[in-house]
Design a protein around this motif. Structure first.
Motif, PDB file in Angstrom:
ATOM      1  N   ARG A 224       0.831  -1.203   0.000  1.00  0.00           N
ATOM      2  CA  ARG A 224       0.000   0.000   0.000  1.00  0.00           C
ATOM      3  C   ARG A 224       0.869   1.258   0.000  1.00  0.00           C
ATOM      4  O   ARG A 224       2.038   1.228   0.365  1.00  0.00           O
ATOM      5  CB  ARG A 224      -0.918   0.016   1.229  1.00  0.00           C
ATOM      6  CG  ARG A 224      -1.973  -1.076   1.232  1.00  0.00           C
ATOM      7  CD  ARG A 224      -2.851  -0.976   2.469  1.00  0.00           C
ATOM      8  NE  ARG A 224      -2.095  -1.158   3.697  1.00  0.00           N
ATOM      9  CZ  ARG A 224      -2.122  -0.317   4.718  1.00  0.00           C
ATOM     10  NH1 ARG A 224      -2.836   0.795   4.651  1.00  0.00           N
ATOM     11  NH2 ARG A 224      -1.413  -0.564   5.811  1.00  0.00           N
ATOM     12  N   GLY A 225       0.256   2.351  -0.391  1.00  0.00           N
ATOM     13  CA  GLY A 225       0.934   3.638  -0.371  1.00  0.00           C
ATOM     14  C   GLY A 225       0.128   4.650   0.417  1.00  0.00           C
ATOM     15  O   GLY A 225      -1.111   4.628   0.376  1.00  0.00           O
ATOM     16  N   VAL A 226       0.806   5.504   1.159  1.00  0.00           N
ATOM     17  CA  VAL A 226       0.153   6.576   1.914  1.00  0.00           C
ATOM     18  C   VAL A 226       0.592   7.895   1.304  1.00  0.00           C
ATOM     19  O   VAL A 226       1.790   8.189   1.233  1.00  0.00           O
ATOM     20  CB  VAL A 226       0.539   6.528   3.408  1.00  0.00           C
ATOM     21  CG1 VAL A 226      -0.112   7.686   4.158  1.00  0.00           C
ATOM     22  CG2 VAL A 226       0.136   5.198   4.025  1.00  0.00           C
ATOM     23  N   ARG A 227      -0.378   8.673   0.838  1.00  0.00           N
ATOM     24  CA  ARG A 227      -0.040   9.971   0.266  1.00  0.00           C
ATOM     25  C   ARG A 227       0.723  10.816   1.270  1.00  0.00           C
ATOM     26  O   ARG A 227       0.394  10.839   2.454  1.00  0.00           O
ATOM     27  CB  ARG A 227      -1.310  10.712  -0.164  1.00  0.00           C
ATOM     28  CG  ARG A 227      -1.028  12.097  -0.770  1.00  0.00           C
ATOM     29  CD  ARG A 227      -2.304  12.858  -1.022  1.00  0.00           C
ATOM     30  NE  ARG A 227      -2.041  14.268  -1.263  1.00  0.00           N
ATOM     31  CZ  ARG A 227      -2.982  15.215  -1.325  1.00  0.00           C
ATOM     32  NH1 ARG A 227      -4.259  14.878  -1.155  1.00  0.00           N
ATOM     33  NH2 ARG A 227      -2.653  16.476  -1.547  1.00  0.00           N
ATOM     34  N   SER A 228       1.745  11.505   0.788  1.00  0.00           N
ATOM     35  CA  SER A 228       2.570  12.314   1.694  1.00  0.00           C
ATOM     36  C   SER A 228       3.176  13.481   0.937  1.00  0.00           C
ATOM     37  O   SER A 228       4.072  13.309   0.109  1.00  0.00           O
ATOM     38  CB  SER A 228       3.683  11.457   2.310  1.00  0.00           C
ATOM     39  OG  SER A 228       4.512  12.237   3.134  1.00  0.00           O
ATOM     40  N   ASP A 229       2.681  14.671   1.244  1.00  0.00           N
ATOM     41  CA  ASP A 229       3.258  15.882   0.653  1.00  0.00           C
ATOM     42  C   ASP A 229       4.452  16.379   1.463  1.00  0.00           C
ATOM     43  O   ASP A 229       5.242  17.192   0.977  1.00  0.00           O
ATOM     44  CB  ASP A 229       2.191  16.973   0.572  1.00  0.00           C
ATOM     45  CG  ASP A 229       1.031  16.569  -0.332  1.00  0.00           C
ATOM     46  OD1 ASP A 229       1.273  16.288  -1.519  1.00  0.00           O
ATOM     47  OD2 ASP A 229      -0.105  16.492   0.176  1.00  0.00           O
TER      48      ASP A 229
END
Length: 392
Positions: A224-229
């Motif tokens: 999975r991927g977690v959005r991260s700015d």
């Protein structure tokens, strides 16, 4: 005692600063010379770095000011080499300083090398400058309605996530942690912590191992991927390789192996304190915190003062007392503990906990100032029997 005995303290963090100031008072009539070496002239309040990361301004405390009146000589520079056989250090690759006794207090920093992409795409709380860079990025992300990830569910990660969420209420904050945040606390304190995270809108990703940090996401090991700015990395620490490179006995993490009096097992003229030392007591290994670090500094200053007078010393004893955690500026939880850092039934929350945590965070500077004039103890709990007898 002649004035030829030179004590050099490496590192002016919480432990190095305290050991230098206390030792100066304890040896003021012996003629012992003390030199404190540190890369920056600013004293870094590591306990407050998460506040800078959230965009708050902190007081600028200067090391020469804190040392004023102690007689300690301050050398600003980075120690680039240590030659224990010659009892010399090299500063900035040029200046050489000799010593009779060395206090090794270089501490630790965030480990950004174990997970790909951390060094390139994540921020740390290692210094006011790095925390300030994250704060600047945080302002940009908040303006665009982005997402911030805090990787690491230890006390630092919890404090950072809650501080950020409180300071930027419209920002999405995700706390990514392999272990359960607050898992070292008792049931009631941990429940309070989770309610605070929920109240502040912090999203939890627990049981999640980070595989890679990308420019716009945190990739997890399960695919999975977690959005991260913007990613703030608080998971894991490392110590300086200086001791190991110099041939001083260290453990597999690079911490200096010490005896019961916190002296190097291979070079007894070297005393290691705080995060730099591998300290084991009857109940187990001390982990790197300010709570345990300041007592090692106090003990070492007193030990050196006794040794230069030809007096015997007793083994180091210490027991944990509490786990103080801020949850933004208006909330906190304090878990009181047994000597081995396991939770007791007692905990503190709300305004009382906020005042308690602020007292804890501000106590090192108060201790340094008072220590110029009196012997101030930082050992709240000696652990009683637990520090002397091996648990059954």
């Amino acid at each position: 005692m002649s004035n030829d005995h030179h004590v050099v303290v490496l590192g002016a963090g919480y432990t190095g600063m305290f050991s230098a100031v206390r030792l100066a008072r304890r040896t003021r009539r012996t003629g012992v010379r003390i030199t404190l070496v540190n890369p920056s002239s600013r004293f870094v309040e590591r306990l407050r770095m998460h506040q800078i990361a959230a965009g708050q301004e902190l007081a600028d405390h200067r090391i020469p000011d804190l040392l004023a009146g102690t007689g300690v000589t301050f050398v600003q520079g980075t120690v680039t080499a240590l030659a224990p056989e010659a009892r010399q250090i090299t500063v900035d690759g040029a200046e050489t300083l000799g010593y009779d006794t060395l206090v090794y207090a270089l501490g630790s920093s965030t480990d950004t090398g174990r997970v790909p992409g951390v060094d390139a795409h994540a921020f740390t709380l290692d210094s006011p400058r790095s925390a300030g860079r994250f704060a600047a990025r945080l302002t940009e992300v908040a303006a665009s309605g982005g997402v911030v990830t805090v990787c690491g569910g230890g006390l630092t990660g919890i404090e950072a996530a809650t501080e950020i969420a409180e300071s930027h209420p419209g920002l999405d904050v995700t706390l990514v942690s392999l272990d359960e945040p607050g898992g070292m606390m008792g049931t009631k304190a941990r429940a309070y912590l989770y309610r605070a995270l929920d109240r502040l809108g912090v999203t939890l990703e627990t049981g999640a191992r980070v595989a890679k940090v990308l420019p716009d996401a945190v990739a997890l090991a399960d695919g999975r991927g977690v959005r991260s700015d913007a990613c703030l990395w608080t998971a894991g620490v490392k110590v300086s390789p200086l001791a190991a490179d110099a041939g001083i006995a260290t453990d597999d993490r690079g911490l200096v192996l010490v005896d019961a009096t916190l002296r190097s097992v291979s070079h007894p003229e070297i005393h290691a304190i705080g995060d730099a030392a591998a300290v084991r007591l009857a109940w187990g290994r001390i982990h790197g915190t300010c709570q345990s670090g300041l007592p090692t500094a106090q003990y070492t200053a007193d030990t050196i003062a006794r040794l230069v007078r030809g007096k015997a010393v007793k083994p180091f004893r210490f027991g944990y007392f509490h786990q103080p955690v801020s949850l933004g500026r208006r909330d906190a939880v304090i878990q009181f503990t047994k000597a081995d850092d396991t939770p007791r039934r007692t905990h503190l929350t709300g305004r009382s906990a906020v005042a308690y945590k602020e007292m804890v965070s501000g106590s090192p500077l108060t201790t340094y100032r008072l220590s110029k004039h009196m012997n101030v103890t930082t050992i709240v709990s000696r652990g009683v029997r637990a520090t002397r007898e091996r648990a059954a």
